[in-house]
Design a protein around this motif. Structure first.
Motif, PDB file in Angstrom:
ATOM      1  N   THR A   1     149.418  28.882  -6.781  1.00 42.35           N
ATOM      2  CA  THR A   1     148.124  28.885  -6.063  1.00 42.35           C
ATOM      3  C   THR A   1     147.363  27.632  -6.506  1.00 42.35           C
ATOM      4  O   THR A   1     146.519  27.690  -7.387  1.00 42.35           O
ATOM      5  CB  THR A   1     147.324  30.159  -6.425  1.00 42.35           C
ATOM      6  OG1 THR A   1     148.187  31.291  -6.234  1.00 42.35           O
ATOM      7  CG2 THR A   1     146.107  30.332  -5.541  1.00 42.35           C
ATOM      8  N   PRO A   2     147.660  26.480  -5.880  1.00 39.88           N
ATOM      9  CA  PRO A   2     147.098  25.224  -6.400  1.00 39.88           C
ATOM     10  C   PRO A   2     145.581  25.104  -6.215  1.00 39.88           C
ATOM     11  O   PRO A   2     144.919  24.394  -6.968  1.00 39.88           O
ATOM     12  CB  PRO A   2     147.808  24.136  -5.593  1.00 39.88           C
ATOM     13  CG  PRO A   2     148.681  24.807  -4.593  1.00 39.88           C
ATOM     14  CD  PRO A   2     148.585  26.279  -4.760  1.00 39.88           C
ATOM     15  N   TYR A   3     145.047  25.773  -5.167  1.00 42.77           N
ATOM     16  CA  TYR A   3     143.621  25.617  -4.860  1.00 42.77           C
ATOM     17  C   TYR A   3     142.891  26.926  -5.159  1.00 42.77           C
ATOM     18  O   TYR A   3     143.385  27.995  -4.825  1.00 42.77           O
ATOM     19  CB  TYR A   3     143.438  25.228  -3.387  1.00 42.77           C
ATOM     20  CG  TYR A   3     144.151  23.947  -3.048  1.00 42.77           C
ATOM     21  CD1 TYR A   3     143.538  22.712  -3.236  1.00 42.77           C
ATOM     22  CD2 TYR A   3     145.469  23.964  -2.580  1.00 42.77           C
ATOM     23  CE1 TYR A   3     144.204  21.524  -2.951  1.00 42.77           C
ATOM     24  CE2 TYR A   3     146.139  22.784  -2.295  1.00 42.77           C
ATOM     25  CZ  TYR A   3     145.507  21.578  -2.488  1.00 42.77           C
ATOM     26  OH  TYR A   3     146.162  20.406  -2.220  1.00 42.77           O
ATOM     27  N   CYS A   4     141.712  26.818  -5.759  1.00 46.52           N
ATOM     28  CA  CYS A   4     140.984  27.999  -6.249  1.00 46.52           C
ATOM     29  C   CYS A   4     140.591  28.951  -5.102  1.00 46.52           C
ATOM     30  O   CYS A   4     139.776  28.589  -4.233  1.00 46.52           O
ATOM     31  CB  CYS A   4     139.732  27.533  -6.991  1.00 46.52           C
ATOM     32  SG  CYS A   4     138.672  28.885  -7.444  1.00 46.52           S
ATOM     33  N   PRO A   5     141.133  30.164  -5.090  1.00 47.37           N
ATOM     34  CA  PRO A   5     140.831  31.105  -4.005  1.00 47.37           C
ATOM     35  C   PRO A   5     139.350  31.480  -3.954  1.00 47.37           C
ATOM     36  O   PRO A   5     138.804  31.688  -2.873  1.00 47.37           O
ATOM     37  CB  PRO A   5     141.674  32.346  -4.342  1.00 47.37           C
ATOM     38  CG  PRO A   5     142.686  31.889  -5.322  1.00 47.37           C
ATOM     39  CD  PRO A   5     142.096  30.726  -6.058  1.00 47.37           C
ATOM     40  N   SER A   6     138.709  31.503  -5.125  1.00 49.95           N
ATOM     41  CA  SER A   6     137.313  31.943  -5.126  1.00 49.95           C
ATOM     42  C   SER A   6     136.405  30.856  -4.516  1.00 49.95           C
ATOM     43  O   SER A   6     135.526  31.151  -3.694  1.00 49.95           O
ATOM     44  CB  SER A   6     136.965  32.328  -6.562  1.00 49.95           C
ATOM     45  OG  SER A   6     135.690  32.001  -6.859  1.00 49.95           O
ATOM     46  N   ILE A   7     136.625  29.582  -4.867  1.00 52.80           N
ATOM     47  CA  ILE A   7     135.804  28.512  -4.252  1.00 52.80           C
ATOM     48  C   ILE A   7     136.115  28.437  -2.750  1.00 52.80           C
ATOM     49  O   ILE A   7     135.227  28.276  -1.922  1.00 52.80           O
ATOM     50  CB  ILE A   7     136.057  27.125  -4.907  1.00 52.80           C
ATOM     51  CG1 ILE A   7     135.824  27.178  -6.415  1.00 52.80           C
ATOM     52  CG2 ILE A   7     135.157  26.062  -4.275  1.00 52.80           C
ATOM     53  CD1 ILE A   7     136.042  25.842  -7.129  1.00 52.80           C
ATOM     54  N   ARG A   8     137.396  28.590  -2.405  1.00 54.66           N
ATOM     55  CA  ARG A   8     137.772  28.518  -0.979  1.00 54.66           C
ATOM     56  C   ARG A   8     137.088  29.620  -0.185  1.00 54.66           C
ATOM     57  O   ARG A   8     136.601  29.413   0.915  1.00 54.66           O
ATOM     58  CB  ARG A   8     139.294  28.604  -0.816  1.00 54.66           C
ATOM     59  CG  ARG A   8     139.991  27.312  -1.229  1.00 54.66           C
ATOM     60  CD  ARG A   8     141.505  27.364  -1.064  1.00 54.66           C
ATOM     61  NE  ARG A   8     141.897  27.820   0.247  1.00 54.66           N
ATOM     62  CZ  ARG A   8     142.574  28.946   0.495  1.00 54.66           C
ATOM     63  NH1 ARG A   8     142.947  29.735  -0.493  1.00 54.66           N
ATOM     64  NH2 ARG A   8     142.870  29.283   1.718  1.00 54.66           N
ATOM     65  N   LYS A   9     137.012  30.806  -0.777  1.00 53.42           N
ATOM     66  CA  LYS A   9     136.395  31.944  -0.083  1.00 53.42           C
ATOM     67  C   LYS A   9     134.900  31.666   0.159  1.00 53.42           C
ATOM     68  O   LYS A   9     134.392  31.865   1.252  1.00 53.42           O
ATOM     69  CB  LYS A   9     136.594  33.205  -0.936  1.00 53.42           C
ATOM     70  CG  LYS A   9     136.089  34.471  -0.324  1.00 53.42           C
ATOM     71  CD  LYS A   9     136.701  35.684  -1.038  1.00 53.42           C
ATOM     72  CE  LYS A   9     136.101  36.977  -0.530  1.00 53.42           C
ATOM     73  NZ  LYS A   9     134.858  37.359  -1.190  1.00 53.42           N
ATOM     74  N   THR A  10     134.240  31.156  -0.899  1.00 56.44           N
ATOM     75  CA  THR A  10     132.809  30.831  -0.764  1.00 56.44           C
ATOM     76  C   THR A  10     132.607  29.788   0.333  1.00 56.44           C
ATOM     77  O   THR A  10     131.743  29.935   1.197  1.00 56.44           O
ATOM     78  CB  THR A  10     132.270  30.260  -2.106  1.00 56.44           C
ATOM     79  OG1 THR A  10     132.543  31.211  -3.119  1.00 56.44           O
ATOM     80  CG2 THR A  10     130.805  29.967  -2.050  1.00 56.44           C
ATOM     81  N   LEU A  11     133.424  28.720   0.301  1.00 53.15           N
ATOM     82  CA  LEU A  11     133.273  27.650   1.293  1.00 53.15           C
ATOM     83  C   LEU A  11     133.508  28.197   2.703  1.00 53.15           C
ATOM     84  O   LEU A  11     132.800  27.838   3.648  1.00 53.15           O
ATOM     85  CB  LEU A  11     134.248  26.505   0.995  1.00 53.15           C
ATOM     86  CG  LEU A  11     133.913  25.658  -0.244  1.00 53.15           C
ATOM     87  CD1 LEU A  11     135.086  24.759  -0.623  1.00 53.15           C
ATOM     88  CD2 LEU A  11     132.660  24.798   0.008  1.00 53.15           C
TER      89      LEU A  11
END
Ligand code: HPA
Length: 242
Positions: free
Chosen positions: A128-138
């Protein structure tokens, strides 16, 4: 300082922050100059990846110094932006993609902090190279702001600085790539090695070579970026407030 913004092509201006200061930090890979400022009660670092006047091409960016510097400052979360060409007809110029995977086609870059010796040998996990939590917020804020956004996508990274051939684009599409750019590897990998949460908002500036009806120009990339700077700004600000 807990949050950093790494601005890609077209995102050079830290003016969204208050009380901006020029700062620099020494790393084993050289000195990194960056700006810091405040927003929503947080101290935030801003690095324009290509320099403040777009003078550093993708293959000469000091990726290791940039990420090392952010780590040294105590940064835990990085939001990066990148301009990309689209291989996927559903991902139209002007839309954003919250990439969740990458295909690494860089040939001439050091993509690790761990080269043996004192720092050792490390094989970092990039399931999971990209942070799921930041992606969800964005993603949530993009939807609230009515910004066209794709919730996932695979980023193909090339060395550049040339654009790709239509044959390369055909190959990347067959391999599952959605967008193509020149900077996300090794940036995402180094952030992972440094144990930071990292996410990228990719802005589609053009259809990739061979899909686009006309030859690609950097001018076209900049024009679409400029038309959408306000969207990127709003999106990042909303995420910072959260
Ligand atoms: N290819 C590679 N990098 C890019 C492109 C592209 O078409 N557009 C913006 N950055």
């Amino acid at each position: 300082m807990k949050i950093a913004i790494i601005g890609g092509t077209g995102v050079y201006d830290p003016k969204i922050l208050n009380n901006i200061r020029e700062e620099c930090v020494a790393t084993p890979f050289g000195i990194v100059r960056f700006k810091s400022g405040e927003y929503a009660g947080e101290q935030i670092a801003f690095i324009p990846r290509h320099g403040s006047t777009h003078s550093i091409p993708p293959h000469l960016i000091n990726y290791r110094a940039n990420i090392w510097a952010m780590k040294k400052l105590g940064v835990q979360n990085i939001i990066a932006t990148t301009a990309v060409g689209s291989l996927n007809l559903d991902m139209k110029p002007g839309s954003f993609v919250l990439i969740d995977q990458f295909l690494d086609f860089v040939k001439n870059r050091v993509t690790t902090f761990y080269e043996g010796g004192e720092r050792g040998v490390v094989h970092v996990d990039v399931t999971t190279p990209y942070c799921p939590s930041i992606r969800k917020t964005l993603c949530e804020f993009a939807q609230k702001l009515n910004i066209p956004i794709h919730e996932q996508g695979t980023y193909v990274c090339t060395d550049g600085p040339r654009f790709e051939t239509p044959a390369e684009i055909k190959m990347f599409a067959k391999l599952g790539g959605d967008v193509v750019g020149m900077t996300n590897v090794p940036e995402v990998v180094l952030a992972r090695e440094a144990e930071m949460c990292y996410a990228t908002v990719s802005m589609v500036t053009n259809y990739a070579a061979g899909i686009s009806p006309q030859p690609l120009t950097h001018h076209e990339v900049l024009e679409t970026m400029q038309a959408n700077t306000e969207n990127i700004k709003q999106l990042i600000l909303s995420a910072l407030e959260n």
